[in-house]
Design an enzyme around this catalytic site. Structure first.
Site, PDB file in Angstrom:
ATOM      1  N   LYS A 137       0.880  -0.897   0.091  1.00  0.00           N
ATOM      2  CA  LYS A 137      -0.104   0.106   0.033  1.00  0.00           C
ATOM      3  C   LYS A 137       0.919   1.318  -0.030  1.00  0.00           C
ATOM      4  O   LYS A 137       0.499   2.227  -0.595  1.00  0.00           O
ATOM      5  CB  LYS A 137      -0.751  -0.296   1.181  1.00  0.00           C
ATOM      6  CG  LYS A 137      -1.553   1.351   1.336  1.00  0.00           C
ATOM      7  CD  LYS A 137      -2.683   1.136   2.610  1.00  0.00           C
ATOM      8  CE  LYS A 137      -3.329   2.820   2.628  1.00  0.00           C
ATOM      9  NZ  LYS A 137      -4.388   2.499   3.855  1.00  0.00           N
ATOM     10  N   HIS A 275     -11.043 -29.948 -34.031  1.00  0.00           N
ATOM     11  CA  HIS A 275     -12.134 -28.751 -33.676  1.00  0.00           C
ATOM     12  C   HIS A 275     -13.036 -29.176 -32.449  1.00  0.00           C
ATOM     13  O   HIS A 275     -14.212 -28.772 -32.354  1.00  0.00           O
ATOM     14  CB  HIS A 275     -12.909 -28.298 -34.683  1.00  0.00           C
ATOM     15  CG  HIS A 275     -12.265 -27.628 -35.879  1.00  0.00           C
ATOM     16  ND1 HIS A 275     -11.227 -26.599 -35.745  1.00  0.00           N
ATOM     17  CD2 HIS A 275     -12.151 -28.226 -37.321  1.00  0.00           C
ATOM     18  CE1 HIS A 275     -10.773 -26.589 -37.020  1.00  0.00           C
ATOM     19  NE2 HIS A 275     -11.168 -27.408 -37.874  1.00  0.00           N
TER      20      HIS A 275
END
Length: 515
Positions: A137, A275
């Site tokens: 932070k 596919h």
């Protein structure tokens, strides 16, 4: 500004001694805790214990040691804020400029098959994430390292300027918040499963990047490949690539589809996928026999496809595989002779997966599908049909051979895109109709592909027949038995049509839509 004090407390101690030794030589004071402090002192690195900073002993078996104002004031104080400076001076507190922390091994702990709940809870780190978040932070002033791969970069900058750049501190802070978020997600997932709430009100997941991909489905789409923590060894994410060029986005999806199908079988099986749909599946007494059937099922579509086997690939099978252009061969292993044969094809990808769970041994996983603005989650479809689950609904019962082929077809059709119709004969697929808008259309495709082989074959459908037209089409081409879920309000129409043509029909009571 410069780095003058560092707080170091690591569970993974790889490289930490050399890193701290050089920091010390650069004039940085090292503060440390527990095992890390003992290691540094043993190796001759000057180190100050955390209790000397806090004026309070480490207590409760080390559970409480860094949760103290003397630590977090030094991390969170805004260095150019006069009020913060005054408070630090008034209280006799010192700044901490660098935090080096990695966390208790929660993931490694719960990965143990016999882990006790108490051990898992004890390996939830509290002080570590708190220090990391405080430092991250305040990254405008504080450097923070959670990954020992960043040691060298930080040392390089400290040697040059005495401090890290803001760009580096921001990058390190972002990594910290990714790390703590992933850590908390893993804990949340573990506890949600313990409490029997796997789909809670908030669903947080974390994945680890395996590699960047050149592109996604198409060249203009970015993509990357990620692995779920604790992924089982029979998944594509843990596979070892033995040969060939880098996997593509489409390769990964096709290979995963092939792997899921081959796991359906306990006997030697080979699956060819194109596919994300099976174009040929065969089982036999050997991997070679299974491959010959899978190839014969559709020798055209297998070209440029993916082949998966649930047995080690031997030399004889490798010689046959080499004759065909394939993108990937996926198997639990390859003999040395098979590797010698297959590695002659420079671009052919060879993937070795762990021992495959099959049939009823497979565990359900969560399948996550992204939608615009959100996602949907479901359990994976690992339903395994038992012969006792079948209901014969026609006058004629299937013969023993028909029943064998019906069960084979059912295992495969569940992996075909809906609407799906599959024809099977001699323990191989002979026709696959995938992803059609109506079931008759899917049946026509499967029958056309099968040609003369359709006569005497069996038909598997992923969902019920809303009317008898598919049965009539099957009868016209000599199909002798059908397996389907049942459950349509017009089931009787299909049953009557089957009886009319002497077709045996069985219901499973389970459907396998695949969208």
């Amino acid at each position: 500004m410069s780095i003058k004090r560092a707080l170091v407390s690591v569970s993974d101690k790889t490289g930490v001694v050399d890193f701290c030794r050089e920091l010390s030589q650069l004039g940085v004071e090292i503060i440390s805790t527990g095992g890390t402090k003992n290691l540094l002192a043993k190796e001759g690195v000057p180190v100050i214990g955390i209790s000397d900073v806090t004026g309070f002993p480490e207590i409760m078996d080390g559970r409480v040691k860094t949760l103290h104002p003397a630590v977090h004031s030094g991390l969170l104080a805004i260095r150019d804020n006069e009020e913060h400076q005054a408070q630090m001076k008034e209280l006799g507190l010192d700044y901490i400029d660098l935090v080096v922390v990695n966390l208790y091994p929660f993931q490694e702990t719960i990965a143990k098959p016999d882990v006790l709940y108490e051990d898992a809870i004890e390996n939830i780190d509290i002080g570590g994430p708190t220090m990391l978040r405080s430092a991250a932070k305040n990254h405008a002033f504080v450097s923070v390292i959670v990954d020992n791969a960043d040691y060298s970069k930080v040392l390089e900058e400290v040697r040059a300027e005495g401090d890290t750049t803001l760009t580096t501190r921001t990058r390190l802070a972002a990594k910290v918040f990714r790390h703590t978020a992933a850590y908390d997600a893993l804990i949340s997932d573990y506890l949600s499963n313990v409490t029997g709430d796997p789909l809670p009100e908030r669903y947080t997941v974390t994945y680890e990047k395996i590699q960047d991909l050149r592109y996604g489905e198409n060249p203009h789409q970015k993509a990357a490949f990620y692995r779920k923590p604790l992924a089982s060894q029979d998944t594509l994410t843990t596979a070892e690539q033995l040969h060939g060029k880098e996997l593509s986005y489409n390769n990964i999806n096709d290979a995963n589809a092939a792997l899921q199908i081959v796991k359906e079988f306990t006997e030697p099986a080979v699956v060819a996928v194109k596919h994300m749909n099976p174009c040929g599946v065969g089982i036999g007494s050997s991997v070679l026999e299974a491959f010959e059937k899978a190839h014969a099922a559709d020798p055209t579509s297998i070209f440029g496809g993916i082949v998966a086997s649930n047995r080690i690939i031997d030399e004889a099978t490798a010689l046959r595989l080499k004759e065909i252009f394939l993108e990937i061969i996926l198997a639990p292993g390859f003999t040395e002779e098979a590797l010698t044969v297959l590695t002659q094809k420079k671009n052919l990808r060879l993937l070795k997966v762990g021992e495959l769970a099959s049939g009823q041994d497979r565990q359900s996983q969560h399948i996550i599908t992204s939608i615009d603005g959100g996602m949907v989650i479901q359990e994976s479809d690992v339903h395994s049909l038992d012969i006792t689950d079948l209901s014969v609904v026609t006058d004629r019962k299937p013969t023993e051979e028909e029943l064998k082929q019906l069960l084979f077809g059912w295992k495969v059709v569940k992996h075909v895109k809906s609407n799906a119709i599959l024809l099977a004969k001699d323990s191989m697929t002979i026709g696959v109709g995938a992803g059609q808008m109506n079931r008759v259309g899917a049946a026509k495709i499967a029958i056309e592909q099968a040609g003369d082989k359709a006569k005497g074959s069996v038909l598997a459908s992923d969902a019920f027949f809303p009317m008898g037209d598919t049965v009539e089409l099957a009868a016209k081409h000599g199909i002798t038995a059908i397996i389907q879920p049942g459950g349509s309000v017009k089931d009787e129409e299909s049953i009557q049509a089957a009886n009319q043509y002497g077709i045996a029909m069985v219901f499973t009571g389970v459907r396998h839509f695949k969208h």
